[in-house]
Design a protein around this motif. Structure first.
Motif, PDB file in Angstrom:
ATOM      1  N   CYS A 192       0.841  -1.191   0.000  1.00 51.85           N
ATOM      2  CA  CYS A 192       0.000   0.000   0.000  1.00 51.85           C
ATOM      3  C   CYS A 192       0.882   1.249   0.000  1.00 51.85           C
ATOM      4  CB  CYS A 192      -0.910  -0.009   1.222  1.00 51.85           C
ATOM      5  SG  CYS A 192      -2.022   1.408   1.333  1.00 51.85           S
ATOM      6  N   SER A 193       0.373   2.323  -0.599  1.00 48.61           N
ATOM      7  CA  SER A 193       1.119   3.576  -0.680  1.00 48.61           C
ATOM      8  C   SER A 193       1.123   4.362   0.629  1.00 48.61           C
ATOM      9  CB  SER A 193       0.529   4.470  -1.770  1.00 48.61           C
ATOM     10  OG  SER A 193       0.704   3.888  -3.038  1.00 48.61           O
ATOM     11  N   ASP A 194       0.445   3.877   1.631  1.00 47.75           N
ATOM     12  CA  ASP A 194       0.349   4.578   2.910  1.00 47.75           C
ATOM     13  C   ASP A 194       1.730   5.049   3.366  1.00 47.75           C
ATOM     14  OD1 ASP A 194       0.235   4.793   5.969  1.00 47.75           O
ATOM     15  OD2 ASP A 194      -1.875   4.453   5.499  1.00 47.75           O
ATOM     16  N   SER A 195       1.794   6.302   3.816  1.00 42.03           N
ATOM     17  CA  SER A 195       3.080   6.904   4.192  1.00 42.03           C
ATOM     18  C   SER A 195       3.755   6.196   5.361  1.00 42.03           C
ATOM     19  CB  SER A 195       2.887   8.386   4.524  1.00 42.03           C
ATOM     20  OG  SER A 195       2.024   8.547   5.641  1.00 42.03           O
ATOM     21  N   ARG A 196       3.003   5.382   6.085  1.00 44.04           N
ATOM     22  CA  ARG A 196       3.551   4.687   7.249  1.00 44.04           C
ATOM     23  C   ARG A 196       4.188   3.351   6.890  1.00 44.04           C
ATOM     24  NH1 ARG A 196      -2.136   5.260  10.262  1.00 44.04           N
ATOM     25  NH2 ARG A 196      -2.725   4.748   8.111  1.00 44.04           N
TER      26      ARG A 196
ATOM     27  N   CYS B 286      -6.192   0.789   7.166  1.00 44.48           N
ATOM     28  CA  CYS B 286      -6.000   1.167   5.764  1.00 44.48           C
ATOM     29  C   CYS B 286      -7.192   1.995   5.279  1.00 44.48           C
ATOM     30  CB  CYS B 286      -5.844  -0.076   4.898  1.00 44.48           C
ATOM     31  SG  CYS B 286      -5.631   0.273   3.135  1.00 44.48           S
TER      32      CYS B 286
ATOM     33  N   ARG C 267       3.956   0.098  -5.370  1.00 44.53           N
ATOM     34  CA  ARG C 267       2.936   0.473  -4.381  1.00 44.53           C
ATOM     35  C   ARG C 267       1.787   1.237  -5.026  1.00 44.53           C
ATOM     36  NH1 ARG C 267       6.199   3.467   0.380  1.00 44.53           N
ATOM     37  NH2 ARG C 267       4.144   3.388   1.394  1.00 44.53           N
TER      38      ARG C 267
ATOM     39  N   ALA D 262       6.958   2.577   4.831  1.00 44.42           N
ATOM     40  CA  ALA D 262       8.216   2.762   4.106  1.00 44.42           C
ATOM     41  C   ALA D 262       8.978   1.437   4.101  1.00 44.42           C
ATOM     42  CB  ALA D 262       9.045   3.854   4.767  1.00 44.42           C
TER      43      ALA D 262
END
Length: 224
Positions: free
Chosen positions: A55-59, A111, A77, A61
């Motif tokens: 997922c592209s979620d910033s958390r 999410c 992602r 990495a």
């Protein structure tokens, strides 16, 4: 010349991912392959140890939570780790051209894409922008399945983590069904796929489903 990396088995690659995640969780990361020498070496080519589709979620990495560095991971992602044509092409490139032995499909709790898919099952759901709806639509079947199993619960009462895990299993299955190249690599024993869920508070990447790994310990929780 592409940098040499000794060929890893799918199990060995996943073990290295687990080891890195353990270091991250413990607060003692090694920060490998982040120096000037490695940067210069990689200018000539790449030989990543694994592909991460997440997922592209910033958390999330990828290199941080698995304690990896430059050239270690081939990362793909998008929001909700939803499979699409460009995603499949990127995964096939990693498997066939770069020779990665492992694909990690990484979901996570809390999410936003999963929550939007759950909310979208409500009869009176507010319409989403069309591109966003098109992206999250593949998550809706997982939401509907969990909703049906809950026996009449309202969408707002559904456990998003259950939906996320169902979507994760569906995504791993869809990867295999969408790509003959990837399914053949798994059948030949040169590729494994692990679907894992990242716990935001704990920092652990917990494996939920695996294909093509020989060791049952692949599904052991990585928390120390």
């Amino acid at each position: 010349m592409i940098p040499h990396r000794s060929r890893l088995t799918p199990d060995e690659a996943w073990q290295q991912m687990l080891d890195g995640n353990r270091r991250f969780v413990a607060g003692s990361p090694a920060h490998p392959n982040q120096d000037v020498g490695k940067r210069n070496e990689l200018a000539e080519g790449q030989a990543p140890m694994a592909t991460l589709f997440g997922c592209s979620d910033s958390r999330l990495a990828a290199e941080i939570i698995f304690d990896k560095g430059l050239g270690d991971l081939f990362v793909v992602r998008n929001a909700g780790q939803v499979l699409g044509e460009s995603i499949v092409a990127s995964l096939e490139y990693a498997v066939e051209i770069l020779g990665v032995p492992l694909i990690v499909v990484l979901a996570h709790d809390e999410c936003g894409a999963v929550r939007a898919a759950i909310d979208g099952t409500a009869i009176d759901a507010a319409p989403l922008p069309p591109h966003i709806w098109k992206l999250i639509a593949p998550i809706v079947p997982a939401a509907r399945k969990v909703l049906a199993a809950a026996g009449g619960s309202r969408p707002e009462d559904i456990d998003a983590e259950l939906v996320g895990r169902e979507h994760l299993r569906n995504t791993v299955g869809d990867v295999l069904q969408s790509s003959e190249l990837i399914s053949a690599a798994v059948a030949e024993g040169r590729l494994g796929i692990v679907g894992a869920n990242y716990r935001l508070t704990e920092g652990t990447a917990v494996p939920i489903v695996s294909v093509g790994l020989a060791d049952d310990a692949a599904l052991a929780t990585p928390a120390s």
